[in-house]
Design a protein around this motif. Structure first.
Motif, PDB file in Angstrom:
ATOM      1  N   PHE A   9       1.014  -1.218   0.237  1.00  0.00           N
ATOM      2  CA  PHE A   9      -0.029   0.025   0.021  1.00  0.00           C
ATOM      3  C   PHE A   9       0.812   1.217  -0.217  1.00  0.00           C
ATOM      4  N   GLY A  10       2.156   0.870  -0.328  1.00  0.00           N
ATOM      5  CA  GLY A  10       3.078   2.128  -0.264  1.00  0.00           C
ATOM      6  C   GLY A  10       3.023   2.997   0.871  1.00  0.00           C
ATOM      7  N   MET A  11       2.969   1.978   1.988  1.00  0.00           N
ATOM      8  CA  MET A  11       3.270   2.984   3.263  1.00  0.00           C
ATOM      9  C   MET A  11       4.510   2.911   3.941  1.00  0.00           C
ATOM     10  N   GLU A  12       5.387   3.902   4.601  1.00  0.00           N
ATOM     11  CA  GLU A  12       6.391   3.659   5.375  1.00  0.00           C
ATOM     12  C   GLU A  12       6.252   2.911   6.662  1.00  0.00           C
ATOM     13  N   VAL A  13       7.065   1.972   6.756  1.00  0.00           N
ATOM     14  CA  VAL A  13       6.770   1.315   7.819  1.00  0.00           C
ATOM     15  C   VAL A  13       8.017   1.066   8.839  1.00  0.00           C
ATOM     16  N   LEU A  14       7.349   1.516  10.107  1.00  0.00           N
ATOM     17  CA  LEU A  14       8.504   1.644  11.353  1.00  0.00           C
ATOM     18  C   LEU A  14       8.004   0.461  12.108  1.00  0.00           C
ATOM     19  N   GLY A  15       8.949  -0.068  12.966  1.00  0.00           N
ATOM     20  CA  GLY A  15       8.878  -1.150  13.751  1.00  0.00           C
ATOM     21  C   GLY A  15       9.577  -1.135  15.017  1.00  0.00           C
ATOM     22  N   TRP A  16       9.027  -1.756  15.958  1.00  0.00           N
ATOM     23  CA  TRP A  16       9.700  -1.728  17.414  1.00  0.00           C
ATOM     24  C   TRP A  16       9.409  -3.116  18.084  1.00  0.00           C
ATOM     25  N   ASN A  17      10.622  -3.582  18.613  1.00  0.00           N
ATOM     26  CA  ASN A  17      10.455  -4.842  19.203  1.00  0.00           C
ATOM     27  C   ASN A  17      11.327  -4.891  20.446  1.00  0.00           C
ATOM     28  N   ARG A  18      10.853  -5.673  21.529  1.00  0.00           N
ATOM     29  CA  ARG A  18      11.459  -5.569  23.010  1.00  0.00           C
ATOM     30  C   ARG A  18      12.857  -5.900  22.707  1.00  0.00           C
ATOM     31  N   SER A  19      13.244  -6.939  22.078  1.00  0.00           N
ATOM     32  CA  SER A  19      14.586  -7.374  21.677  1.00  0.00           C
ATOM     33  C   SER A  19      14.999  -6.772  20.358  1.00  0.00           C
ATOM     34  N   PRO A  20      15.714  -5.822  20.276  1.00  0.00           N
ATOM     35  CA  PRO A  20      16.007  -5.215  18.902  1.00  0.00           C
ATOM     36  C   PRO A  20      16.286  -6.080  17.780  1.00  0.00           C
ATOM     37  N   ARG A  21      15.432  -5.932  16.568  1.00  0.00           N
ATOM     38  CA  ARG A  21      15.715  -6.894  15.471  1.00  0.00           C
ATOM     39  C   ARG A  21      15.805  -6.171  14.133  1.00  0.00           C
ATOM     40  N   ASP A  22      16.437  -6.503  13.275  1.00  0.00           N
ATOM     41  CA  ASP A  22      16.594  -5.935  12.048  1.00  0.00           C
ATOM     42  C   ASP A  22      15.796  -6.639  10.940  1.00  0.00           C
ATOM     43  N   VAL A  23      14.913  -6.013  10.285  1.00  0.00           N
ATOM     44  CA  VAL A  23      13.792  -6.647   9.506  1.00  0.00           C
ATOM     45  C   VAL A  23      13.921  -5.846   8.125  1.00  0.00           C
ATOM     46  N   PRO A  24      14.189  -6.488   7.185  1.00  0.00           N
ATOM     47  CA  PRO A  24      14.083  -5.392   5.700  1.00  0.00           C
ATOM     48  C   PRO A  24      12.963  -4.928   5.662  1.00  0.00           C
ATOM     49  N   GLY A  25      13.048  -3.676   5.086  1.00  0.00           N
ATOM     50  CA  GLY A  25      11.825  -3.018   4.718  1.00  0.00           C
ATOM     51  C   GLY A  25      11.009  -2.393   6.112  1.00  0.00           C
ATOM     52  N   ILE A  26      11.638  -2.526   7.225  1.00  0.00           N
ATOM     53  CA  ILE A  26      10.910  -1.909   8.322  1.00  0.00           C
ATOM     54  C   ILE A  26      12.162  -1.357   8.887  1.00  0.00           C
ATOM     55  N   ALA A  27      11.720   0.282   9.481  1.00  0.00           N
ATOM     56  CA  ALA A  27      13.076   1.036   9.790  1.00  0.00           C
ATOM     57  C   ALA A  27      12.833   0.559  11.360  1.00  0.00           C
ATOM     58  N   SER A  28      13.687   0.327  12.064  1.00  0.00           N
ATOM     59  CA  SER A  28      13.639  -0.282  13.844  1.00  0.00           C
ATOM     60  C   SER A  28      13.939   1.334  14.182  1.00  0.00           C
ATOM     61  N   VAL A  29      13.080   1.328  15.238  1.00  0.00           N
ATOM     62  CA  VAL A  29      13.059   2.674  15.929  1.00  0.00           C
ATOM     63  C   VAL A  29      12.352   2.480  17.356  1.00  0.00           C
ATOM     64  N   SER A  30      12.524   3.534  18.192  1.00  0.00           N
ATOM     65  CA  SER A  30      12.518   3.346  19.762  1.00  0.00           C
ATOM     66  C   SER A  30      10.764   3.317  19.890  1.00  0.00           C
ATOM     67  N   PHE A  31      10.342   2.885  21.188  1.00  0.00           N
ATOM     68  CA  PHE A  31       8.958   2.941  21.035  1.00  0.00           C
ATOM     69  C   PHE A  31       8.486   4.188  21.118  1.00  0.00           C
ATOM     70  N   GLU A  32       9.069   5.295  21.578  1.00  0.00           N
ATOM     71  CA  GLU A  32       8.539   6.518  21.613  1.00  0.00           C
ATOM     72  C   GLU A  32       8.402   7.106  20.320  1.00  0.00           C
ATOM     73  N   GLU A  33       9.557   6.930  19.411  1.00  0.00           N
ATOM     74  CA  GLU A  33       9.433   7.411  18.198  1.00  0.00           C
ATOM     75  C   GLU A  33       8.545   6.994  17.325  1.00  0.00           C
TER      76      GLU A  33
END
Ligand code: DGY
Length: 322
Positions: free
Chosen positions: A170-194
């Protein structure tokens, strides 16, 4: 033969294999199994196949010294005292993987429905309000664009990642947060607050544990971007429903899509049910015929392995096997 109590009739094919290997006692309903009946029926059973609606707590387990294995037809195991099972060396089966895409489909549907007010439009028409004086106009049932918006995914496990794949389409920008940080292609990993500050849509995909209970409390909800939308298909206890209802009533949040609730079935006085900008579903994230059959088969095969003295293929507390 081991005695196994099954708390609901199961779809799928593998329950028959379990029936050949064990003496099955299947509760035929109707409705939800009362806790007292569960306790009674389990008194002589070595095995239990249960649903997420059955509460298996320390008190119940203490009354069942003969219990050898538990298999839940669910991926989430927050209805079960896992620590108490593990302390007794009792394996707990669950059903990861098979419901990933189906649950992500529902989360995405709730997001679209909440953004485009589909539930409101549906009710409007059925209630006979669509008429010459109440019809198409430039601001008639206007909603929010999903295309091109930012989606924040709380919990980048399998379901979170499946939600991200849909969002990318859907052409969305995807941000992600995980309790134990992980790198997932296509998801920008950010802090919970961000994630809360920047996301137009937030979708919850963490398991309910002591660490995630109340994760989206009043403080976290207050951090969410004004006019954003919250979707929860994970577990009710993760979101403070009262705080969410206040934010939705005041207009701080635009809408919500909720499939899971603190108390299920939901009491009629739950404030979220009174709000037009909330689309609700009765915990149906995994509810397709195919997925439920797969979950039932997995639950039956977990129980079958345990009954044969083998390791469960999908065990939520594998430490019991040493
Ligand atoms: C699970 O299996 O934990 C899901 O919530 C079922 O829909």
């Amino acid at each position: 033969m081991k005695k196994v109590f099954v708390t609901h009739q199961l779809p799928g094919e593998k329950i028959h294999l379990l029936g050949q290997a064990c003496e099955l006692n299947v509760w035929m309903g109707p409705g939800l199994l009362p806790p007292a009946t569960l306790r009674e029926e389990l008194a002589a059973a070595q095995g239990l196949v249960c649903m997420l609606t059955d509460r298996i707590d320390a008190d119940l387990l203490a009354a069942l010294p003969q219990l050898e294995f538990v298999s839940s037809m669910s991926v989430g195991v927050d209805h079960i005292d896992v620590a108490a099972l593990t302390a007794r060396g009792i394996p707990l089966g669950h059903t990861p993987g098979v419901l990933v895409e189906t649950t992500a489909d529902l989360a995405f549907s709730l997001m679209l429905a909440a953004a485009r007010r589909i539930h409101e439009a549906d009710r409007f028409m059925r209630d006979g309000h669509w008429g010459a004086n109440n019809a198409w106009s430039p601001d008639f049932f206007t909603g929010k664009d999903v295309y091109g918006a930012t989606l924040g995914i709380i919990g980048m496990g399998e379901i979170g990642q499946a939600m991200a794949r849909r969002a990318q389409g859907f052409g969305m920008e995807v941000l992600g947060w995980n309790r134990s940080p992980r790198d997932v292609p296509g998801i920008a990993s950010v802090s919970f607050e961000e994630l809360l500050l920047r996301s137009d849509f937030v979708s919850v995909h963490v398991a309910l544990t002591d660490e995630t209970r109340g994760l989206l409390d009043a403080e976290a909800i207050a951090l969410m971007k004004p006019g954003s939308v919250l979707v929860n298909t994970a577990r009710g206890g993760i979101v403070d429903e009262q705080a969410l209802a206040r934010a939705l009533s005041s207009g701080d949040l635009y809408a919500a899509g909720m499939d899971v609730f603190d108390t299920e079935p939901v009491p009629a006085d739950n404030p979220l049910l009174q709000l037009p900008n909330v689309v609700v579903a009765p915990h149906i994230g995994s509810a397709t015929q195919m997925t439920r059959a797969r979950m039932a088969d997995m639950a039956a095969l977990n129980a079958l392995a345990a009954a044969r003295g083998e390791a469960m293929p999908q065990c939520a507390n594998p430490e019991v096997y040493g």
